[in-house]
Design a protein around this motif. Structure first.
Motif, PDB file in Angstrom:
ATOM      1  N   ILE A 123       0.875  -1.175   0.000  1.00  0.00           N
ATOM      2  CA  ILE A 123       0.000   0.000   0.000  1.00  0.00           C
ATOM      3  C   ILE A 123       0.908   1.219   0.000  1.00  0.00           C
ATOM      4  CG2 ILE A 123      -1.631   1.371   1.339  1.00  0.00           C
ATOM      5  CD1 ILE A 123      -2.838  -1.163   2.400  1.00  0.00           C
ATOM      6  N   ILE A 124       0.618   2.158  -0.894  1.00  0.00           N
ATOM      7  CA  ILE A 124       1.412   3.384  -0.992  1.00  0.00           C
ATOM      8  C   ILE A 124       0.508   4.572  -0.692  1.00  0.00           C
ATOM      9  CG2 ILE A 124       2.824   4.824  -2.502  1.00  0.00           C
ATOM     10  CD1 ILE A 124       2.282   1.315  -3.597  1.00  0.00           C
ATOM     11  N   ILE A 125       0.893   5.371   0.295  1.00  0.00           N
ATOM     12  CA  ILE A 125       0.127   6.564   0.656  1.00  0.00           C
ATOM     13  C   ILE A 125       1.050   7.770   0.484  1.00  0.00           C
ATOM     14  CG2 ILE A 125      -1.412   7.603   2.348  1.00  0.00           C
ATOM     15  CD1 ILE A 125      -1.304   4.955   3.896  1.00  0.00           C
ATOM     16  N   ASP A 126       0.643   8.713  -0.348  1.00  0.00           N
ATOM     17  CA  ASP A 126       1.521   9.856  -0.596  1.00  0.00           C
ATOM     18  C   ASP A 126       1.437  10.870   0.543  1.00  0.00           C
ATOM     19  OD1 ASP A 126      -0.701  11.627  -1.056  1.00  0.00           O
ATOM     20  OD2 ASP A 126      -0.815  10.941  -3.131  1.00  0.00           O
ATOM     21  N   ARG A 132      -3.259  15.268   5.052  1.00  0.00           N
ATOM     22  CA  ARG A 132      -4.680  15.582   5.267  1.00  0.00           C
ATOM     23  C   ARG A 132      -5.254  14.774   6.413  1.00  0.00           C
ATOM     24  NH1 ARG A 132      -6.531  15.465  -1.114  1.00  0.00           N
ATOM     25  NH2 ARG A 132      -5.568  17.459  -1.720  1.00  0.00           N
ATOM     26  N   PHE A 133      -4.852  13.496   6.479  1.00  0.00           N
ATOM     27  CA  PHE A 133      -5.340  12.640   7.560  1.00  0.00           C
ATOM     28  C   PHE A 133      -4.879  13.167   8.915  1.00  0.00           C
ATOM     29  CE2 PHE A 133      -4.679   9.115  10.511  1.00  0.00           C
ATOM     30  CZ  PHE A 133      -5.930   8.511  10.511  1.00  0.00           C
ATOM     31  N   MET A 134      -3.630  13.649   8.968  1.00  0.00           N
ATOM     32  CA  MET A 134      -3.061  14.116  10.226  1.00  0.00           C
ATOM     33  C   MET A 134      -3.410  15.570  10.533  1.00  0.00           C
ATOM     34  SD  MET A 134       0.763  12.420   9.905  1.00  0.00           S
ATOM     35  CE  MET A 134       1.264  12.903  11.555  1.00  0.00           C
ATOM     36  N   GLY A 135      -3.979  16.278   9.556  1.00  0.00           N
ATOM     37  CA  GLY A 135      -4.284  17.688   9.759  1.00  0.00           C
ATOM     38  C   GLY A 135      -3.100  18.590   9.527  1.00  0.00           C
ATOM     39  N   PHE A 227       2.560  15.316  15.231  1.00  0.00           N
ATOM     40  CA  PHE A 227       3.165  14.484  14.186  1.00  0.00           C
ATOM     41  C   PHE A 227       3.049  12.990  14.492  1.00  0.00           C
ATOM     42  CE2 PHE A 227       5.050  18.462  12.849  1.00  0.00           C
ATOM     43  CZ  PHE A 227       5.224  18.302  11.481  1.00  0.00           C
ATOM     44  N   SER A 228       2.337  12.635  15.533  1.00  0.00           N
ATOM     45  CA  SER A 228       2.110  11.227  15.888  1.00  0.00           C
ATOM     46  C   SER A 228       0.653  10.869  15.621  1.00  0.00           C
ATOM     47  CB  SER A 228       2.443  10.985  17.367  1.00  0.00           C
ATOM     48  OG  SER A 228       3.799  11.283  17.654  1.00  0.00           O
ATOM     49  N   ASP A 229       0.433   9.652  15.122  1.00  0.00           N
ATOM     50  CA  ASP A 229      -0.943   9.267  14.808  1.00  0.00           C
ATOM     51  C   ASP A 229      -0.998   7.763  14.548  1.00  0.00           C
ATOM     52  OD1 ASP A 229      -3.687   9.520  14.217  1.00  0.00           O
ATOM     53  OD2 ASP A 229      -3.335  11.425  13.178  1.00  0.00           O
TER      54      ASP A 229
END
Length: 271
Positions: A123-126, A132-135, A227-229
């Motif tokens: 799985i590749i997530i740019d 966007r997911f982390m805000g 920066f943690s999630d």
């Protein structure tokens, strides 16, 4: 000298005939491979519910020898911009080695069961979608600087960096800062669920290859927290369990490798 003219004509004729035969055989082989790749791409799209045909390559020459032996040496499948329920969009990749076609057609059907010697899936997530997911809208992900500068690349065979010390750069506005900072981030998987990718920020980075922006001591904890999630729902193609995670370019890659598995085309997309 004139006696050699018929011989030369005969040799030229034979050479032309052999050349035409070779071109014909090679052309038939490549044409068959292209058609098989086209059919496989269509069938992956149908079985996995994709919106468009993925990129497919059946590697190895000659192709028709693999067909005769009922075994493809290597197949690559890639689908970019696939809808993902958690991060919005992700790309999917799979590399299959030693595909047994004994119980399947060389034009792999949508419902075919395929024993493979080794399967790799990713799985590749740019950076954009992770940000966007982390805000963090301007997030940029990079491989650890020590690996980037390593003459060997410091990466796995598929080009993935190690999972420790990735460089995440962005503006942590929720922490009250308006400048980009760089943070070291480790990747791991949740103990109870290996489809959950855990991002753990471990420290502020300054110097070459970073935003080179210090963070006030009283803001450090908040920035590291921003920066943690945890990113859930990272189900690899064909249901493989993840074996590593890291960076490639500006993308985060989750990869799984397994030997001696049987897959079907519907399993390329798990969510």
């Amino acid at each position: 000298m004139g006696d050699n003219v018929p011989v030369r004509k005969l040799l030229i004729g034979l050479t032309a005939t052999v050349t035409a035969l070779i071109v014909g055989v090679v052309g038939t082989d490549f044409g068959s491979a292209i058609y098989a790749e086209y059919k496989l791409a269509r069938n992956v799209r149908t079985a996995a519910g994709l919106e468009w045909d993925p990129w497919v390559a059946i590697l190895g020459f000659p192709f028709l020898t693999q067909v005769r032996n009922h075994r493809y040496r290597e197949v690559e499948i890639r689908a970019a911009g696939v809808d993902h329920p958690v991060v919005g969009k992700a790309s999917l990749e799979a590399t299959l080695h030693g595909i047994d076609l004994t119980d399947s057609s060389w034009l792999i059907r949508p419902d075919a069961k395929l024993p493979v010697t080794k399967a790799e899936s990713r799985i590749i997530i740019d950076s954009t979608h992770i940000g966007r997911f982390m805000g963090i809208d301007d997030l940029l992900v990079e491989a650890p600087s020590r690996e980037t500068n390593d003459s060997t690349g410091g990466t796995t065979e598929s080009g993935i960096s190690g999972s420790q010390g990735l460089v995440f750069t962005g503006t942590p506005r929720q922490s009250g800062l308006d400048k980009r900072v760089s943070v070291a981030v480790d990747l791991s998987f949740a103990d109870s669920d290996d489809t959950t990718l855990v991002l753990t920020a471990t420290g502020i980075l300054t110097g070459p290859g970073t935003a080179d922006e210090p963070v006030p001591e009283e803001k450090t904890a908040a920035v590291l927290s921003e920066f943690s999630d945890s990113i859930t729902g990272q189900k690899l193609p064909f249901g493989l369990s993840p074996t590593t995670a890291g960076a490639r370019g500006s993308d985060v890659i989750i990869e799984g490798i397994a030997s001696g598995v049987t897959i079907d085309l519907a399993g390329f997309r798990q969510s």
